[in-house]
Design a protein around this motif. Structure first.
Motif, PDB file in Angstrom:
ATOM      1  N   PHE A  10       0.833  -1.203   0.000  1.00 31.68           N
ATOM      2  CA  PHE A  10       0.000   0.000   0.000  1.00 31.68           C
ATOM      3  C   PHE A  10       0.866   1.250   0.000  1.00 31.68           C
ATOM      4  CE2 PHE A  10       0.618  -0.711   4.560  1.00 31.68           C
ATOM      5  CZ  PHE A  10       0.777   0.559   5.084  1.00 31.68           C
ATOM      6  N   ARG A  11       0.279   2.317  -0.525  1.00 30.98           N
ATOM      7  CA  ARG A  11       0.942   3.625  -0.550  1.00 30.98           C
ATOM      8  C   ARG A  11       0.128   4.605   0.274  1.00 30.98           C
ATOM      9  NH1 ARG A  11       0.483   8.650  -2.766  1.00 30.98           N
ATOM     10  NH2 ARG A  11      -1.384   8.144  -3.969  1.00 30.98           N
ATOM     11  N   THR A  12       0.816   5.368   1.110  1.00 34.87           N
ATOM     12  CA  THR A  12       0.193   6.474   1.799  1.00 34.87           C
ATOM     13  C   THR A  12       1.109   7.676   1.631  1.00 34.87           C
ATOM     14  OG1 THR A  12      -0.569   7.330   3.939  1.00 34.87           O
ATOM     15  CG2 THR A  12       1.164   5.681   3.993  1.00 34.87           C
ATOM     16  N   SER A  13       0.626   8.693   0.942  1.00 37.44           N
ATOM     17  CA  SER A  13       1.423   9.855   0.566  1.00 37.44           C
ATOM     18  C   SER A  13       2.672   9.396  -0.178  1.00 37.44           C
ATOM     19  CB  SER A  13       1.761  10.706   1.787  1.00 37.44           C
ATOM     20  OG  SER A  13       2.421  11.904   1.410  1.00 37.44           O
ATOM     21  N   ASN A  14       3.860   9.714   0.340  1.00 37.90           N
ATOM     22  CA  ASN A  14       5.094   9.379  -0.373  1.00 37.90           C
ATOM     23  C   ASN A  14       5.809   8.158   0.208  1.00 37.90           C
ATOM     24  OD1 ASN A  14       5.622  11.028   1.940  1.00 37.90           O
ATOM     25  ND2 ASN A  14       7.714  11.356   1.227  1.00 37.90           N
ATOM     26  N   VAL A  15       5.075   7.325   0.941  1.00 37.71           N
ATOM     27  CA  VAL A  15       5.654   6.109   1.513  1.00 37.71           C
ATOM     28  C   VAL A  15       4.929   4.882   0.978  1.00 37.71           C
ATOM     29  CG1 VAL A  15       5.939   4.770   3.646  1.00 37.71           C
ATOM     30  CG2 VAL A  15       6.532   7.193   3.611  1.00 37.71           C
ATOM     31  N   ILE A  16       5.707   3.845   0.630  1.00 43.45           N
ATOM     32  CA  ILE A  16       5.159   2.584   0.142  1.00 43.45           C
ATOM     33  C   ILE A  16       5.563   1.482   1.115  1.00 43.45           C
ATOM     34  CG2 ILE A  16       5.166   0.893  -1.745  1.00 43.45           C
ATOM     35  CD1 ILE A  16       5.825   3.212  -3.626  1.00 43.45           C
ATOM     36  N   VAL A  17       4.583   0.723   1.583  1.00 42.33           N
ATOM     37  CA  VAL A  17       4.806  -0.345   2.557  1.00 42.33           C
ATOM     38  C   VAL A  17       4.461  -1.688   1.918  1.00 42.33           C
ATOM     39  CG1 VAL A  17       4.184  -1.267   4.825  1.00 42.33           C
ATOM     40  CG2 VAL A  17       4.265   1.217   4.462  1.00 42.33           C
ATOM     41  N   THR A  18       5.333  -2.658   2.092  1.00 39.78           N
ATOM     42  CA  THR A  18       5.098  -4.018   1.610  1.00 39.78           C
ATOM     43  C   THR A  18       5.129  -4.976   2.789  1.00 39.78           C
ATOM     44  OG1 THR A  18       6.136  -3.557  -0.531  1.00 39.78           O
ATOM     45  CG2 THR A  18       5.912  -5.865   0.089  1.00 39.78           C
ATOM     46  N   VAL A  19       4.055  -5.747   2.944  1.00 36.42           N
ATOM     47  CA  VAL A  19       3.967  -6.782   3.975  1.00 36.42           C
ATOM     48  C   VAL A  19       3.895  -8.129   3.273  1.00 36.42           C
ATOM     49  CG1 VAL A  19       2.591  -7.753   5.851  1.00 36.42           C
ATOM     50  CG2 VAL A  19       2.781  -5.262   5.608  1.00 36.42           C
ATOM     51  N   GLN A  20       4.846  -9.021   3.547  1.00 35.99           N
ATOM     52  CA  GLN A  20       4.838 -10.369   2.980  1.00 35.99           C
ATOM     53  C   GLN A  20       4.768 -11.381   4.115  1.00 35.99           C
ATOM     54  OE1 GLN A  20       8.245 -10.605   0.283  1.00 35.99           O
ATOM     55  NE2 GLN A  20       6.857 -10.267  -1.426  1.00 35.99           N
ATOM     56  N   TYR A  21       3.775 -12.252   4.036  1.00 39.98           N
ATOM     57  CA  TYR A  21       3.523 -13.229   5.088  1.00 39.98           C
ATOM     58  C   TYR A  21       3.476 -14.619   4.454  1.00 39.98           C
ATOM     59  CZ  TYR A  21       1.137 -15.390   9.123  1.00 39.98           C
ATOM     60  OH  TYR A  21       0.791 -16.178  10.193  1.00 39.98           O
ATOM     61  N   GLY A  28      -4.677  -7.306   8.234  1.00 39.38           N
ATOM     62  CA  GLY A  28      -4.797  -6.708   9.557  1.00 39.38           C
ATOM     63  C   GLY A  28      -3.523  -6.001   9.969  1.00 39.38           C
ATOM     64  N   LEU A  29      -2.373  -6.630   9.692  1.00 40.21           N
ATOM     65  CA  LEU A  29      -1.101  -5.996  10.028  1.00 40.21           C
ATOM     66  C   LEU A  29      -0.890  -4.747   9.179  1.00 40.21           C
ATOM     67  CD1 LEU A  29       1.598  -5.816  11.418  1.00 40.21           C
ATOM     68  CD2 LEU A  29       2.498  -7.495   9.794  1.00 40.21           C
ATOM     69  N   ALA A  30      -1.221  -4.809   7.903  1.00 39.79           N
ATOM     70  CA  ALA A  30      -1.066  -3.645   7.031  1.00 39.79           C
ATOM     71  C   ALA A  30      -1.904  -2.474   7.539  1.00 39.79           C
ATOM     72  CB  ALA A  30      -1.456  -4.002   5.597  1.00 39.79           C
ATOM     73  N   ARG A  31      -3.113  -2.751   8.009  1.00 38.84           N
ATOM     74  CA  ARG A  31      -3.961  -1.684   8.555  1.00 38.84           C
ATOM     75  C   ARG A  31      -3.341  -1.084   9.810  1.00 38.84           C
ATOM     76  NH1 ARG A  31      -8.231  -5.121   6.838  1.00 38.84           N
ATOM     77  NH2 ARG A  31      -8.262  -6.148   8.875  1.00 38.84           N
ATOM     78  N   LYS A  32      -2.765  -1.936  10.666  1.00 38.87           N
ATOM     79  CA  LYS A  32      -2.108  -1.429  11.885  1.00 38.87           C
ATOM     80  C   LYS A  32      -0.958  -0.487  11.521  1.00 38.87           C
ATOM     81  CE  LYS A  32      -2.949  -5.031  15.402  1.00 38.87           C
ATOM     82  NZ  LYS A  32      -3.968  -5.836  14.724  1.00 38.87           N
ATOM     83  N   LEU A  33      -0.163  -0.896  10.550  1.00 41.74           N
ATOM     84  CA  LEU A  33       0.972  -0.058  10.148  1.00 41.74           C
ATOM     85  C   LEU A  33       0.486   1.265   9.568  1.00 41.74           C
ATOM     86  CD1 LEU A  33       3.237  -2.791   8.481  1.00 41.74           C
ATOM     87  CD2 LEU A  33       3.476  -1.768  10.761  1.00 41.74           C
ATOM     88  N   ALA A  34      -0.586   1.216   8.760  1.00 34.54           N
ATOM     89  CA  ALA A  34      -1.119   2.439   8.169  1.00 34.54           C
ATOM     90  C   ALA A  34      -1.650   3.379   9.257  1.00 34.54           C
ATOM     91  CB  ALA A  34      -2.220   2.112   7.168  1.00 34.54           C
ATOM     92  N   ASP A  35      -2.306   2.811  10.264  1.00 41.69           N
ATOM     93  CA  ASP A  35      -2.829   3.634  11.361  1.00 41.69           C
ATOM     94  C   ASP A  35      -1.699   4.270  12.155  1.00 41.69           C
ATOM     95  OD1 ASP A  35      -5.398   2.974  10.637  1.00 41.69           O
ATOM     96  OD2 ASP A  35      -5.628   1.385  12.144  1.00 41.69           O
ATOM     97  N   GLU A  36      -0.620   3.517  12.382  1.00 42.16           N
ATOM     98  CA  GLU A  36       0.516   4.065  13.121  1.00 42.16           C
ATOM     99  C   GLU A  36       1.146   5.226  12.360  1.00 42.16           C
ATOM    100  OE1 GLU A  36       3.315   1.015  13.929  1.00 42.16           O
ATOM    101  OE2 GLU A  36       2.078  -0.006  15.430  1.00 42.16           O
ATOM    102  N   MET A  37       1.199   5.112  11.054  1.00 45.41           N
ATOM    103  CA  MET A  37       1.808   6.175  10.252  1.00 45.41           C
ATOM    104  C   MET A  37       0.993   7.453  10.311  1.00 45.41           C
ATOM    105  SD  MET A  37       3.017   3.976   6.919  1.00 45.41           S
ATOM    106  CE  MET A  37       3.657   5.442   6.086  1.00 45.41           C
ATOM    107  N   ASN A  38      -0.299   7.332  10.561  1.00 47.20           N
ATOM    108  CA  ASN A  38      -1.176   8.511  10.589  1.00 47.20           C
ATOM    109  C   ASN A  38      -1.339   9.096  11.975  1.00 47.20           C
ATOM    110  OD1 ASN A  38      -1.704   8.470   7.805  1.00 47.20           O
ATOM    111  ND2 ASN A  38      -3.281   6.886   8.066  1.00 47.20           N
ATOM    112  N   GLU A  39      -0.689   8.471  12.952  1.00 47.66           N
ATOM    113  CA  GLU A  39      -0.807   8.993  14.322  1.00 47.66           C
ATOM    114  C   GLU A  39      -0.041  10.300  14.491  1.00 47.66           C
ATOM    115  OE1 GLU A  39       0.591   5.906  16.843  1.00 47.66           O
ATOM    116  OE2 GLU A  39      -1.257   4.747  16.749  1.00 47.66           O
TER     117      GLU A  39
END
Length: 300
Positions: A256-267, A289-300
């Motif tokens: 997923f991308r949020t603004s100028n950051v791209i996060v990859t989760v591989q399980y 679920g983990l990807a959502r947690k990471l996205a929420d942390e980035m928006n804190e």
């Protein structure tokens, strides 16, 4: 004679000064506008991205989440559990631009591996914003995943480029056009030791990718697809392949991308028994679920 010479000279000097002054003010455009000949004049500059730094990912995942994703052998000593859940940080040359972490745990039923890769994209083109450049990088990842068309009912193919056979981006192997030379070499894997699941448990070219009708193929609604409600853009890939042993492993990737950051989760899950096939729904739910947690942390 001297008076006549002075009268002839003064008008000539005035004319010269007028011509010089006209040249300094710039030539008029066809629409009546004037151009500013001074170098270094103001030019439009695209807005910078939201993120200027990155969080350390090994400490970003709660212990309870890691225990759910990475079950261990019952009765394992606390010291060994701490070592597993501490994770291994990826080695990069600029932690403000790229970070990563990996975990691996074995249990009597299966082995699990989790890899997180986080990349902050910066555009060095003043006419292109960081967000737009990050979207370009994300789009290349999604294209490389070869997601099936909506409603086609087919799973992703082996993929090319970053997918390394999974159809999903591989951390540490992402081109970043418009970034600095160091970032380009990092993206090609020349200057980073980011742990990549493709080198361990991800499917390899020519392996089974869970096509319809094959064992382990995602059921209807769980095929690789674009995801809504996660960052500014997101997709999920799901692939099954055989590793070095007879057992099959399944890798679920969420990008997923949020603004100028791209996060990859591989399980990844690899069952201990050759006849077992990892459950697609469970792995996808955990990875998302983990990807959502990471996205929420980035928006804190």
């Amino acid at each position: 004679m001297q008076r006549k010479a002075r009268k002839a000279y003064v008008p000539g000097l005035v004319a010269l000064l007028v011509a010089v002054a006209a040249g300094c003010t710039g030539a008029g455009g066809g629409d009546g506008s004037t151009t500013d000949p001074k170098p270094g004049g103001p030019t439009p500059v695209a807005s910078p991205g939201k993120y200027r730094t990155l969080r350390e990912p090994c400490g970003s995942v709660p212990r309870a989440t890691l225990q759910e994703l990475l079950p261990t052998t019952p009765g394992l000593a606390e010291e060994q559990q701490e070592k597993i859940y501490r994770g291994t940080a990826a080695v990069t040359y600029d932690t403000d631009r790229r970070v990563g972490c990996s975990w691996k745990a074995d249990s009597p039923d299966a082995s699990h591996q989790l890899v997180i890769d986080v990349e902050r994209v910066v555009s060095y083109d003043p006419a292109v914003s960081d967000d737009d450049r990050a979207q370009e990088v994300y789009t290349r990842k999604e294209t490389a995943a070869e997601l099936p068309a909506p409603g086609s009912g087919s799973s992703s193919g082996s993929g090319s480029g970053d997918g390394a056979g999974t159809g999903s981006p591989s951390p540490g192997n992402t081109p970043t056009d418009g970034t600095s030379p160091d970032d380009a070499s990092t993206a090609s894997g020349a200057t980073t030791q980011t742990v990549s699941p493709s080198a361990t448990t991800s499917p390899s070219p020519g392996s089974s990718t869970g096509a319809p009708g094959t064992p382990g193929a995602p059921v209807e609604g769980l095929q690789p697809r674009v995801l809504d409600g996660l960052g500014d853009a997101a997709f999920l890939d799901d692939a099954v392949a055989r590793s070095g042993s007879a057992a099959q492993n399944r890798t679920v990737s969420v990008v997923f991308r949020t603004s100028n950051v791209i996060v990859t989760v591989q399980y990844t899950e690899q069952p201990a028994h050759p006849t077992d096939v990892p459950d697609s729904a469970q792995l996808q739910e955990r990875a998302r679920g983990l990807a959502r947690k990471l996205a929420d942390e980035m928006n804190e």
